[in-house]
Design a protein around this motif. Structure first.
Motif, PDB file in Angstrom:
ATOM      1  N   TYR A  88      47.357  44.506  41.126  1.00 38.43           N
ATOM      2  CA  TYR A  88      45.902  44.534  41.241  1.00 38.43           C
ATOM      3  C   TYR A  88      45.412  43.245  41.887  1.00 38.43           C
ATOM      4  CZ  TYR A  88      46.484  48.177  37.699  1.00 38.43           C
ATOM      5  OH  TYR A  88      46.874  49.290  37.007  1.00 38.43           O
ATOM      6  N   SER A  89      44.194  43.307  42.426  1.00 39.93           N
ATOM      7  CA  SER A  89      43.548  42.111  42.956  1.00 39.93           C
ATOM      8  C   SER A  89      42.036  42.314  42.873  1.00 39.93           C
ATOM      9  CB  SER A  89      43.972  41.839  44.406  1.00 39.93           C
ATOM     10  OG  SER A  89      43.538  42.883  45.258  1.00 39.93           O
ATOM     11  N   GLY A  90      41.320  41.197  42.893  1.00 34.40           N
ATOM     12  CA  GLY A  90      39.866  41.278  42.874  1.00 34.40           C
ATOM     13  C   GLY A  90      39.235  40.485  41.749  1.00 34.40           C
ATOM     14  N   VAL A  91      37.921  40.376  41.800  1.00 36.30           N
ATOM     15  CA  VAL A  91      37.163  39.654  40.782  1.00 36.30           C
ATOM     16  C   VAL A  91      36.350  40.640  39.954  1.00 36.30           C
ATOM     17  CG1 VAL A  91      36.997  37.543  42.135  1.00 36.30           C
ATOM     18  CG2 VAL A  91      35.207  39.270  42.348  1.00 36.30           C
ATOM     19  N   GLU A  92      36.194  40.313  38.688  1.00 33.20           N
ATOM     20  CA  GLU A  92      35.298  41.063  37.824  1.00 33.20           C
ATOM     21  C   GLU A  92      34.647  40.090  36.858  1.00 33.20           C
ATOM     22  OE1 GLU A  92      37.463  43.974  35.631  1.00 33.20           O
ATOM     23  OE2 GLU A  92      38.573  42.508  34.434  1.00 33.20           O
ATOM     24  N   ASN A 110      29.479  38.180  41.301  1.00 31.94           N
ATOM     25  CA  ASN A 110      30.471  39.067  41.914  1.00 31.94           C
ATOM     26  C   ASN A 110      30.175  39.299  43.401  1.00 31.94           C
ATOM     27  OD1 ASN A 110      31.669  39.294  39.436  1.00 31.94           O
ATOM     28  ND2 ASN A 110      31.526  41.517  39.309  1.00 31.94           N
ATOM     29  N   GLU A 111      28.902  39.517  43.719  1.00 32.89           N
ATOM     30  CA  GLU A 111      28.540  39.787  45.111  1.00 32.89           C
ATOM     31  C   GLU A 111      28.818  38.577  46.003  1.00 32.89           C
ATOM     32  OE1 GLU A 111      24.499  41.048  45.054  1.00 32.89           O
ATOM     33  OE2 GLU A 111      24.933  42.938  44.004  1.00 32.89           O
ATOM     34  N   GLN A 112      28.528  37.390  45.477  1.00 38.27           N
ATOM     35  CA  GLN A 112      28.811  36.184  46.256  1.00 38.27           C
ATOM     36  C   GLN A 112      30.315  36.018  46.473  1.00 38.27           C
ATOM     37  OE1 GLN A 112      26.817  34.108  47.773  1.00 38.27           O
ATOM     38  NE2 GLN A 112      24.807  34.631  46.957  1.00 38.27           N
ATOM     39  N   GLY A 117      35.615  37.154  50.186  1.00 36.61           N
ATOM     40  CA  GLY A 117      36.779  37.948  50.568  1.00 36.61           C
ATOM     41  C   GLY A 117      37.459  38.692  49.441  1.00 36.61           C
ATOM     42  N   PHE A 118      37.003  38.481  48.198  1.00 37.69           N
ATOM     43  CA  PHE A 118      37.602  39.160  47.058  1.00 37.69           C
ATOM     44  C   PHE A 118      37.114  40.603  46.952  1.00 37.69           C
ATOM     45  CE2 PHE A 118      38.011  34.741  45.608  1.00 37.69           C
ATOM     46  CZ  PHE A 118      39.314  34.732  45.135  1.00 37.69           C
ATOM     47  N   THR A 119      37.958  41.482  46.441  1.00 37.48           N
ATOM     48  CA  THR A 119      37.531  42.821  46.066  1.00 37.48           C
ATOM     49  C   THR A 119      36.639  42.713  44.834  1.00 37.48           C
ATOM     50  OG1 THR A 119      39.580  43.797  46.887  1.00 37.48           O
ATOM     51  CG2 THR A 119      38.304  45.109  45.317  1.00 37.48           C
ATOM     52  N   ASN A 120      35.500  43.386  44.856  1.00 36.72           N
ATOM     53  CA  ASN A 120      34.554  43.350  43.739  1.00 36.72           C
ATOM     54  C   ASN A 120      34.885  44.486  42.771  1.00 36.72           C
ATOM     55  OD1 ASN A 120      32.384  43.267  41.986  1.00 36.72           O
ATOM     56  ND2 ASN A 120      30.836  43.197  43.584  1.00 36.72           N
ATOM     57  N   LEU A 121      35.427  44.125  41.620  1.00 37.16           N
ATOM     58  CA  LEU A 121      35.811  45.120  40.616  1.00 37.16           C
ATOM     59  C   LEU A 121      34.688  45.426  39.634  1.00 37.16           C
ATOM     60  CD1 LEU A 121      39.431  43.829  39.849  1.00 37.16           C
ATOM     61  CD2 LEU A 121      38.740  45.655  41.422  1.00 37.16           C
ATOM     62  N   GLY A 122      33.541  44.818  39.825  1.00 33.82           N
ATOM     63  CA  GLY A 122      32.370  45.161  39.030  1.00 33.82           C
ATOM     64  C   GLY A 122      32.215  44.341  37.761  1.00 33.82           C
ATOM     65  N   VAL A 123      31.246  44.763  36.959  1.00 28.13           N
ATOM     66  CA  VAL A 123      30.922  44.104  35.686  1.00 28.13           C
ATOM     67  C   VAL A 123      31.331  45.026  34.553  1.00 28.13           C
ATOM     68  CG1 VAL A 123      29.092  43.099  34.279  1.00 28.13           C
ATOM     69  CG2 VAL A 123      28.983  42.912  36.770  1.00 28.13           C
ATOM     70  N   LYS A 124      32.032  44.480  33.553  1.00 30.69           N
ATOM     71  CA  LYS A 124      32.520  45.275  32.425  1.00 30.69           C
ATOM     72  C   LYS A 124      31.930  44.749  31.106  1.00 30.69           C
ATOM     73  CE  LYS A 124      35.261  47.101  35.488  1.00 30.69           C
ATOM     74  NZ  LYS A 124      36.563  46.506  35.723  1.00 30.69           N
ATOM     75  N   GLU A 125      31.707  45.651  30.167  1.00 33.96           N
ATOM     76  CA  GLU A 125      31.268  45.269  28.825  1.00 33.96           C
ATOM     77  C   GLU A 125      32.470  44.884  27.974  1.00 33.96           C
ATOM     78  OE1 GLU A 125      29.049  48.465  27.140  1.00 33.96           O
ATOM     79  OE2 GLU A 125      27.225  48.005  28.263  1.00 33.96           O
ATOM     80  N   ARG A 126      32.389  43.752  27.284  1.00 30.76           N
ATOM     81  CA  ARG A 126      33.441  43.309  26.373  1.00 30.76           C
ATOM     82  C   ARG A 126      32.814  42.720  25.104  1.00 30.76           C
ATOM     83  NH1 ARG A 126      35.925  45.843  29.447  1.00 30.76           N
ATOM     84  NH2 ARG A 126      37.911  45.371  30.507  1.00 30.76           N
ATOM     85  N   ASN A 153      45.702  34.604  45.031  1.00 29.36           N
ATOM     86  CA  ASN A 153      46.024  33.183  44.995  1.00 29.36           C
ATOM     87  C   ASN A 153      45.814  32.525  46.355  1.00 29.36           C
ATOM     88  OD1 ASN A 153      46.643  33.072  42.279  1.00 29.36           O
ATOM     89  ND2 ASN A 153      48.821  33.459  42.586  1.00 29.36           N
ATOM     90  N   MET A 154      46.139  33.256  47.423  1.00 32.05           N
ATOM     91  CA  MET A 154      45.917  32.712  48.759  1.00 32.05           C
ATOM     92  C   MET A 154      44.423  32.528  49.011  1.00 32.05           C
ATOM     93  SD  MET A 154      47.249  34.175  52.441  1.00 32.05           S
ATOM     94  CE  MET A 154      48.944  34.120  51.838  1.00 32.05           C
ATOM     95  N   LEU A 155      43.628  33.516  48.597  1.00 32.63           N
ATOM     96  CA  LEU A 155      42.178  33.396  48.731  1.00 32.63           C
ATOM     97  C   LEU A 155      41.662  32.213  47.919  1.00 32.63           C
ATOM     98  CD1 LEU A 155      40.817  37.064  48.548  1.00 32.63           C
ATOM     99  CD2 LEU A 155      40.242  35.367  50.290  1.00 32.63           C
ATOM    100  N   PHE A 156      42.160  32.068  46.700  1.00 30.92           N
ATOM    101  CA  PHE A 156      41.730  30.987  45.813  1.00 30.92           C
ATOM    102  C   PHE A 156      42.035  29.631  46.445  1.00 30.92           C
ATOM    103  CE2 PHE A 156      41.992  27.983  42.360  1.00 30.92           C
ATOM    104  CZ  PHE A 156      41.051  28.396  41.431  1.00 30.92           C
ATOM    105  N   ASP A 157      43.237  29.464  46.943  1.00 28.14           N
ATOM    106  CA  ASP A 157      43.658  28.162  47.469  1.00 28.14           C
ATOM    107  C   ASP A 157      43.012  27.839  48.815  1.00 28.14           C
ATOM    108  OD1 ASP A 157      45.283  27.834  45.251  1.00 28.14           O
ATOM    109  OD2 ASP A 157      47.062  28.646  46.242  1.00 28.14           O
ATOM    110  N   ASN A 158      42.871  28.842  49.678  1.00 25.32           N
ATOM    111  CA  ASN A 158      42.364  28.595  51.024  1.00 25.32           C
ATOM    112  C   ASN A 158      40.834  28.543  51.095  1.00 25.32           C
ATOM    113  OD1 ASN A 158      44.999  28.570  51.900  1.00 25.32           O
ATOM    114  ND2 ASN A 158      44.956  30.656  52.704  1.00 25.32           N
TER     115      ASN A 158
END
Length: 255
Positions: A88-92, A110-112, A117-126, A153-158
């Protein structure tokens, strides 16, 4: 009075968080949290931290610190992980429930990050997470990509500086604060400059309705309407071309 933001770097000390090829979640979260805090302080927010070094505190302790400090918002930064690497990849972003300003802030962050360049996995209730259940103020936990994803990780570092800026802008967008976060060597696109603030407000609203991230700031008696903050001239030029195609006269301004 300025808003007070409590920033939490996930894990720390004896709790490394998720691990992958020698990489520790606690290190990534601390570096990013400090970078986000610096940007928010530059925009006039009061920033507090649950930790600024490699120490451990329980989620309950962190929530109590935020409550005792009377923080207006609580933002916890983490890295995600999956059972198998590179699955998997992306931010949530996680919230106690999908309501109110915390949901808006989570969506804006998330939108920012999606724009970086990250995949937007949305907002989840926890609702079961202590850090979200025990805090008395609006709280958002950001899962900044999967630590066992080589892509993330490449996105994070670069794009580290862009990621910090994206989180800061997501917070500021929610608070509807005028002006932009600026970083050395950054560029923005000016769409208008007026002595009458009403004209600037009108232009900003017009741009926002077309999904341009416009903000208004006051400088030397002028109300300036600008769009975005970009680390390179090429990226600013790309936005300028979009604005010109939409019929606006623009100029690129160095930050």
């Amino acid at each position: 009075m300025p808003y007070t933001i409590m920033l939490d770097a996930g894990h720390g000390g004896r709790d490394p968080g998720a691990l992958y090829n020698g990489r520790q979640e606690k290190d990534d979260t601390l570096a990013l949290t400090l970078a986000v805090g610096e940007l928010l302080q530059e925009r006039g927010l009061d920033v507090l931290y649950t930790r600024t070094t490699d120490v451990y505190e329980s989620p309950y302790q962190k929530a109590m610190e935020a409550n005792q400090a009377g923080a207006d918002f609580f933002i916890s930064i983490h890295r995600n992980s999956s059972p198998e690497p590179n699955t998997y990849s992306g931010v949530e972003s996680l919230v106690y429930d999908k309501s109110g300003i915390k949901l808006e802030m989570a969506e804006n962050i998330n939108e920012q990050l999606e724009a970086v360049g990250f995949t937007n996995l949305g907002v989840k209730e926890r609702p079961g997470l202590v850090i979200l259940r025990r805090t008395r103020m609006p709280a958002v936990l950001v899962e900044l990509g999967f630590i066992n994803s080589d892509t993330d990780n490449m996105l994070f570092d670069n794009n580290f500086n862009d990621i910090a800026l994206a989180i800061a802008e997501g917070i500021l967008d929610t608070l509807q604060m005028t002006g932009e976060v600026s970083v050395p060597g950054s560029y923005t696109v000016q769409a208008g400059a007026f002595r009458n603030g009403a004209y600037a407000d009108r232009l900003q609203q017009e741009l926002l309705e077309q999904d341009f991230p416009a903000v208004t700031s006051q400088d030397n008696g002028l109300y300036r309407v600008t769009v975005g903050t970009y680390p390179t001239l090429d990226e600013a030029a790309a936005m300028e071309r979009k604005l010109k195609r939409a019929g606006y006269q623009t100029v690129i301004v160095s930050g």
